[in-house]
Design an enzyme around this catalytic site. Structure first.
Site, PDB file in Angstrom:
ATOM      1  N   LYS A  16       0.842  -1.211   0.000  1.00 34.84           N
ATOM      2  CA  LYS A  16       0.000   0.000   0.000  1.00 34.84           C
ATOM      3  C   LYS A  16       0.871   1.252   0.000  1.00 34.84           C
ATOM      4  O   LYS A  16       0.603   2.209  -0.723  1.00 34.84           O
ATOM      5  CB  LYS A  16      -0.940  -0.016   1.217  1.00 34.84           C
ATOM      6  CG  LYS A  16      -2.066  -1.037   1.052  1.00 34.84           C
ATOM      7  CD  LYS A  16      -2.838  -1.291   2.333  1.00 34.84           C
ATOM      8  CE  LYS A  16      -3.823  -2.445   2.107  1.00 34.84           C
ATOM      9  NZ  LYS A  16      -4.525  -2.872   3.329  1.00 34.84           N
TER      10      LYS A  16
ATOM     11  N   GLN B  66      -4.675  -1.544   9.491  1.00 41.19           N
ATOM     12  CA  GLN B  66      -4.542  -2.862   8.868  1.00 41.19           C
ATOM     13  C   GLN B  66      -5.158  -3.931   9.774  1.00 41.19           C
ATOM     14  O   GLN B  66      -4.801  -4.031  10.947  1.00 41.19           O
ATOM     15  CB  GLN B  66      -3.054  -3.159   8.591  1.00 41.19           C
ATOM     16  CG  GLN B  66      -2.808  -4.459   7.877  1.00 41.19           C
ATOM     17  CD  GLN B  66      -3.385  -4.477   6.452  1.00 41.19           C
ATOM     18  OE1 GLN B  66      -3.250  -3.532   5.699  1.00 41.19           O
ATOM     19  NE2 GLN B  66      -4.042  -5.571   6.105  1.00 41.19           N
TER      20      GLN B  66
ATOM     21  N   ASP C 252     -11.039   2.972   4.015  1.00 46.70           N
ATOM     22  CA  ASP C 252     -11.302   1.533   3.889  1.00 46.70           C
ATOM     23  C   ASP C 252     -12.810   1.244   3.893  1.00 46.70           C
ATOM     24  O   ASP C 252     -13.231   0.151   3.542  1.00 46.70           O
ATOM     25  CB  ASP C 252     -10.645   0.780   5.069  1.00 46.70           C
ATOM     26  CG  ASP C 252      -9.529  -0.145   4.608  1.00 46.70           C
ATOM     27  OD1 ASP C 252      -9.422  -0.381   3.385  1.00 46.70           O
ATOM     28  OD2 ASP C 252      -8.773  -0.634   5.467  1.00 46.70           O
TER      29      ASP C 252
END
Ligand code: NAD
Length: 285
Positions: free
Chosen positions: A53, A97, A120
């Site tokens: 990422k 994450q 997200d």
């Protein structure tokens, strides 16, 4: 033989648009999109995802900052970090994450992320927004699947879509996003009796179960579009999806490979969401 949907190629084309958008934003408003990535603990797969990422951000001009903490961090400490990032004007997107260590209250952590920075799409507001079509950000993996279908001009309206897998991060949001595009959607999961009786009806079959070779040719309608979200690491180290690619590609009209299918799209949609967040911020400045 099915046409292979090349996720890498579609992702590359979206990423080159991203680069242009970032440059335009910098020129016109002086804003550089910023993404904060939080990684807790030493999970090797998570470390790889985070590294990918960060590299992807760099390649399109997004400024990323990473926050790595030992697994013994408390929920309160993590919440304080996120609250700080929420008010940092140089951070437009915040990503935690997953998975988090079991002692951390994941819901509380995700709910702390400002809705405007929830790139997200896991905040409850965004999850609820998916139901009524008012989300601020779409979750990256299902969003990537939608973009793949669009880029191949595969119609969704009125199609029978079957989704195998009902997780909060893939299956359920996928179902909602395709329902919003007027597909007729069925969702299957580990407790579904006779999976094949559902999958055989699918014009579009999306598989996200995490079970190698779950979908074999007998379960697929001739001419179906097959999207394989699954990523399974085999004992020999290679990656495999949930679909018997060899067999099913002889029956399907379109199929995604693993690797090189949905995977590259997921990271790409994170870039898109981060740029979108920065563009909104620039308008409000
Ligand atoms: P998960 O474990 O949270 O959920 C799996 C879902 O599949 C559950 O709803 C479960 O009931 C269902 N399932 C399990 N076995 C089944 C079976 N035999 N028949 C029918 N349904 C079954 O997993 P997840 O986080 O949704 O991820 C699913 C897969 O997608 C994994 O392989 C994961 O690595 C992959 N994934 C890929 C990307 C990507 O970018 N390509 C992103 C996220 C997840």
């Amino acid at each position: 033989m099915a046409k292979i949907i090349d996720g890498k190629k579609i992702a590359a084309s979206i990423r080159s648009d991203c680069k242009i958008r970032v440059e335009k934003l910098k020129d016109e408003s002086g804003v550089t999109p910023g993404l904060a990535v939080i990684l807790i603990g030493e999970d090797p797969a998570s470390s790889v995802y985070v590294r990918n990422k960060i590299e992807a951000c760099k390649a399109v001009g997004i400024k990323s900052s990473s926050y790595r903490h030992d697994a013994d961090i408390t929920t309160d400490e993590l919440v304080v970090l996120i609250e700080k990032l929420n008010i940092d004007p140089e951070v437009h997107g915040i990503l935690v994450q997953l998975p988090l260590p079991p002692h951390i209250d994941m819901e509380r952590v995700l709910e702390t992320i400002s809705i405007d920075k929830d790139v997200d799409g896991f905040h409850l507001y965004n999850v609820g927004g998916l139901v009524v079509g008012k989300m601020v950000f779409s979750p990256c993996t299902p969003y990537g699947v939608v973009k793949m279908l669009e880029s191949e001009n595969i119609p969704v309206e009125g199609q029978n879509v079957v989704i195998v897998g009902a997780s909060n991060i893939v299956g359920k949001p996928m179902a909602l996003m395709l329902m919003a595009r007027d597909a007729t959607v069925s969702i299957c999961h580990a407790k579904t009796r006779d999976l094949a009786q559902f999958t055989i009806l699918a014009d579009i079959l999306v598989v996200a179960a995490g079970v190698p070779n779950l979908i074999i040719p007998q379960m697929v309608k001739t001419g179906a579009v097959v999207i394989d979200v699954g990523i399974n690491r085999l004992p020999n180290g290679s990656l495999q999806g949930d679909v018997d690619f060899e067999g099913v590609s002889k029956k399907a009209s379109y199929i995604t490979p693993v690797p090189g299918g949905v995977g590259p799209m997921t990271v790409t949609m994170l870039l898109v969401n981060t740029i979108e967040a920065a563009e909104r911020h620039a308008v409000q400045k």
